[in-house]
Design an enzyme around this catalytic site. Structure first.
Site, short mmCIF file in Angstrom:
data_model
loop_
_atom_site.label_atom_id
_atom_site.label_comp_id
_atom_site.label_asym_id
_atom_site.label_seq_id
_atom_site.Cartn_x
_atom_site.Cartn_y
_atom_site.Cartn_z
N ASP A 81 0.82 -1.12 -0.19
CA ASP A 81 0.32 -0.20 -0.33
C ASP A 81 0.85 1.08 0.18
OD1 ASP A 81 -2.50 1.54 0.38
OD2 ASP A 81 -2.53 1.75 2.58
N HIS A 82 0.30 2.38 -0.64
CA HIS A 82 1.32 3.41 -0.64
C HIS A 82 2.68 2.91 -0.82
CE1 HIS A 82 -2.10 6.27 0.20
NE2 HIS A 82 -2.43 5.84 0.64
N GLY A 180 -7.59 8.78 7.71
CA GLY A 180 -7.13 9.10 9.19
C GLY A 180 -9.04 9.79 10.04
P1 13P Z 1 -8.07 5.42 6.79
O1 13P Z 1 -6.63 4.63 7.67
O2 13P Z 1 -8.60 6.14 6.72
O3 13P Z 1 -9.05 4.22 7.07
O4 13P Z 1 -6.76 4.79 5.76
C1 13P Z 1 -6.58 3.94 5.26
C2 13P Z 1 -6.15 4.26 3.38
O5 13P Z 1 -6.82 4.39 3.08
C3 13P Z 1 -4.95 3.56 3.59
O6 13P Z 1 -4.48 3.20 2.15
#
Ligand code: 13P
Length: 276
Positions: A81-82, A180
């Protein structure tokens, strides 16, 4: 069963539902997500964010993810992720991640295209699927310490062009969520923007920042064009809430409570997203 995201997301797109993508930060959270998926007989996109490599290393995450995926019979996508730097993403692929996100969403359009194309080329040659982001999902008050907090909504024109130019497998779009905790209650999402993008873009769409977005909003997203929903913060919140309720007397009991909170939250979201 370890798989890439291709079939899982295409099935979701076809079926009009979303698959949850919870972020794991240790063995307990990875196990909690995979066991819940197995119990409910549903796929899961087991995600590890590059930002969390300060909590556990990429090597540790790869070993945990591959081990847990093979412990269960349902499809498990081990997803980075990211991913923000290309060397890190390539290393994740070498270590066995079956899906990666290249997040160059804060770069200009051409740089985002260039970086994404490089990752797509490398990943596709190794049967790994790629997610990228166009527009930008910013962040609220959160655990991830993002530097950039301004969301930029995705437009259908750039989304369509981006997919054509990059051959990416799925696309994260910005329609009003943030990573978040939301300070002002649940956000107002632009479903018109989602519909416009859905009608223009052929690949499955991804929603980031699922936590605190509200079940009604997320259910609508899942029904109206989003195939993957990322959630992280809500799992941490639910773990703490369960600890508050159970008031464990020792560390082992605390872990049981925290795992229970996470499992209940994933089960809840499977229901909201109507995952098949
Ligand atoms: P949240 O922490 O807002 O659920 O976001 C998670 C997210 O998008 C991880 O890529």
């Amino acid at each position: 069963m370890l798989v890439n995201s291709k079939e899982v997301l295409l099935e979701a797109k076809k079926g009009g539902y979303a698959v949850p993508a919870p972020d794991f930060i240790d063995l307990d959270s990875a196990r909690a997500y995979c066991k819940t998926a197995e119990k409910l007989k549903k796929p899961v996109i087991l995600s590890f964010a590059q930002a969390h490599s300060e909590v556990i290393s990429l090597h540790e995450a790869a070993l945990i993810g591959k081990f847990m995926a093979e412990e269960v019979s349902v499809p498990v996508v081990l997803h980075l992720d990211h991913g923000t730097d290309i060397a890190f993403i390539k290393e994740a692929i070498e270590l066995g991640f079956t899906s990666v996100m290249i997040d160059a969403s804060m770069m200009d359009f051409d740089t985002n295209v260039k970086m994404t194309k490089e990752v797509v080329e490398y990943a596709h040659a190794r049967n790994v699927t790629v997610e990228a982001e166009i527009g930008h999902v910013g962040s609220g008050e959160n655990y991830e310490n993002h530097d950039n907090s301004d969301s930029i909504y995705t437009t259908k024109e750039e989304a369509k062009r981006f997919v054509e130019l990059t051959d990416v497998d799925s696309l994260a779009v910005s329609i009003g969520t943030a990573h978040g905790i939301y300070k002002g209650g649940k956000p107002a999402l632009s479903f018109d923007t989602l519909h416009e993008i859905r009608d223009e873009v052929s690949v499955p769409l991804v929603l980031h920042g699922g936590s605190g977005t509200g079940d009604d909003n997320l259910k609508r997203c899942a029904k109206e064009g989003i195939s993957k929903i990322n959630v992280f913060t809500d799992f941490l919140v639910s773990a703490m809430n369960q600890i508050d309720i159970d008031k464990p007397k020792d560390y082992l009991a605390l872990k049981v409570s925290s795992n229970k909170g996470m499992m209940n939250t994933l089960e809840h979201y499977y229901g909201v997203f109507e995952t098949k």
